[in-house]
Design a protein around this motif. Structure first.
Motif, PDB file in Angstrom:
ATOM      1  N   ARG A 112       0.826  -1.204   0.000  1.00 29.04           N
ATOM      2  CA  ARG A 112       0.000   0.000   0.000  1.00 29.04           C
ATOM      3  C   ARG A 112       0.865   1.261   0.000  1.00 29.04           C
ATOM      4  NH1 ARG A 112      -3.600  -0.822   5.098  1.00 29.04           N
ATOM      5  NH2 ARG A 112      -1.703  -1.869   5.811  1.00 29.04           N
ATOM      6  N   CYS A 148       0.499   5.790  -0.217  1.00 29.37           N
ATOM      7  CA  CYS A 148      -0.314   7.003  -0.177  1.00 29.37           C
ATOM      8  C   CYS A 148       0.435   8.111  -0.905  1.00 29.37           C
ATOM      9  CB  CYS A 148      -0.575   7.447   1.260  1.00 29.37           C
ATOM     10  SG  CYS A 148      -1.539   6.282   2.243  1.00 29.37           S
ATOM     11  N   TYR A 162       0.288  12.548  -1.690  1.00 35.43           N
ATOM     12  CA  TYR A 162      -0.294  13.846  -1.354  1.00 35.43           C
ATOM     13  C   TYR A 162       0.326  14.878  -2.271  1.00 35.43           C
ATOM     14  CZ  TYR A 162      -0.973  18.315   0.992  1.00 35.43           C
ATOM     15  OH  TYR A 162      -1.282  19.624   1.259  1.00 35.43           O
ATOM     16  N   CYS A 219      -4.246  10.504  -2.581  1.00 33.57           N
ATOM     17  CA  CYS A 219      -4.775   9.244  -3.101  1.00 33.57           C
ATOM     18  C   CYS A 219      -4.130   8.061  -2.390  1.00 33.57           C
ATOM     19  CB  CYS A 219      -4.523   9.124  -4.604  1.00 33.57           C
ATOM     20  SG  CYS A 219      -5.306  10.423  -5.590  1.00 33.57           S
ATOM     21  N   ASP A 220      -4.880   6.971  -2.319  1.00 29.97           N
ATOM     22  CA  ASP A 220      -4.379   5.714  -1.761  1.00 29.97           C
ATOM     23  C   ASP A 220      -4.275   4.694  -2.884  1.00 29.97           C
ATOM     24  OD1 ASP A 220      -4.479   6.953   0.687  1.00 29.97           O
ATOM     25  OD2 ASP A 220      -6.374   6.026   1.279  1.00 29.97           O
ATOM     26  N   THR A 227      -3.814  15.546   3.887  1.00 28.23           N
ATOM     27  CA  THR A 227      -3.654  14.320   4.661  1.00 28.23           C
ATOM     28  C   THR A 227      -2.264  14.334   5.293  1.00 28.23           C
ATOM     29  OG1 THR A 227      -2.822  13.109   2.740  1.00 28.23           O
ATOM     30  CG2 THR A 227      -5.207  13.014   3.154  1.00 28.23           C
TER      31      THR A 227
END
Length: 235
Positions: free
Chosen positions: A52, A54, A56, A111-112, A131
């Protein structure tokens, strides 16, 4: 549209935070009782395994002015990341920049992603707000100018120093690390050598008074019957 029950899915409200209401629906599981409405719809996404990430970024007319990406390594509850170390990822950056350009976006976007074992990148969530990635791009004075919309300004800096939410690392991530049998020495090194997002030698009071904030959140968690991670996001 009926779900293909031979596959696993992630069920969640379209508008949610930190996977607090995420349902992992496996092929053998009975369908849960959900109550989607026109005002609060739910989405079913194919359940993906992989690493995973992330991202920004801050964009002006679709052009990136600041951007960072980081893997989700240590979390409160399996989802809420509490350790942030920039790891440049071409696929993540390209996907985010392409979306921002197509929207001619001016503003913040986070976004992830999941990177599948074959290297493909899948976006699973997008948030039009700040975030935790802001902790990484905030390590330069240029960020304030970018947010203020100063023409031609961009955040260009050396790789940012990792940051952590120390209380989250100590209270929650350690337990998850134990259960998952992660490299415990690597975890301890990260915990003991990484700067906290709140701590500042010039103003240590906010860091030192964090126990009072945690006590307040614990009371919210008890009153609202939430876990402590949920209380952090309760509004």
């Amino acid at each position: 549209m009926a779900l293909d029950r031979t596959r696993a899915y992630a069920l969640k409200p379209c508008y949610s935070q930190a996977a607090l209401q995420l349902v992992h629906l496996r092929p053998a599981d009975p369908l849960p009782e959900l109550s989607p409405t026109a005002e609060r719809p739910w989405v079913a996404q194919a359940w993906l395994e992989g690493r995973r990430f992330c991202s920004y970024g801050i964009y002006v007319d679709g052009q990136p002015r600041a951007h960072t990406a980081y893997p989700v390594n240590y979390t409160l509850d399996g989802h809420s990341c509490v350790f942030y170390a920039e790891t440049p990822h071409h696929g993540v950056a390209a996907w985010a920049h392409t979306l921002a350009a197509s929207l001619r976006l001016t503003g913040q976007m986070a976004c992830d992603f999941i990177e599948a074992p074959d290297g493909r990148i899948y976006a699973i969530e997008c948030n039009p707000r700040a975030t935790a990635g802001a902790y990484l791009v905030a390590q330069t004075d240029a960020l304030a100018k970018v947010i203020a919309g100063k023409p031609g300004t961009a955040v260009v800096a050396s790789p940012p120093v990792p940051r952590q939410i120390g209380a989250g690392m100590a209270l929650y991530a350690w337990r998850r690390c134990q259960r998952a049998r992660h490299n415990r020495l690597a975890f301890l090194r990260a915990l003991l050598t990484t700067r906290d997002v709140v701590f500042d030698w010039a103003d240590p009071v906010p860091f030192l008074t964090q126990p009072l904030a945690l006590l307040s959140l614990w009371r919210v968690a008890r009153r609202r019957r939430l876990g402590l991670p949920g209380a952090f996001l309760y509004d």
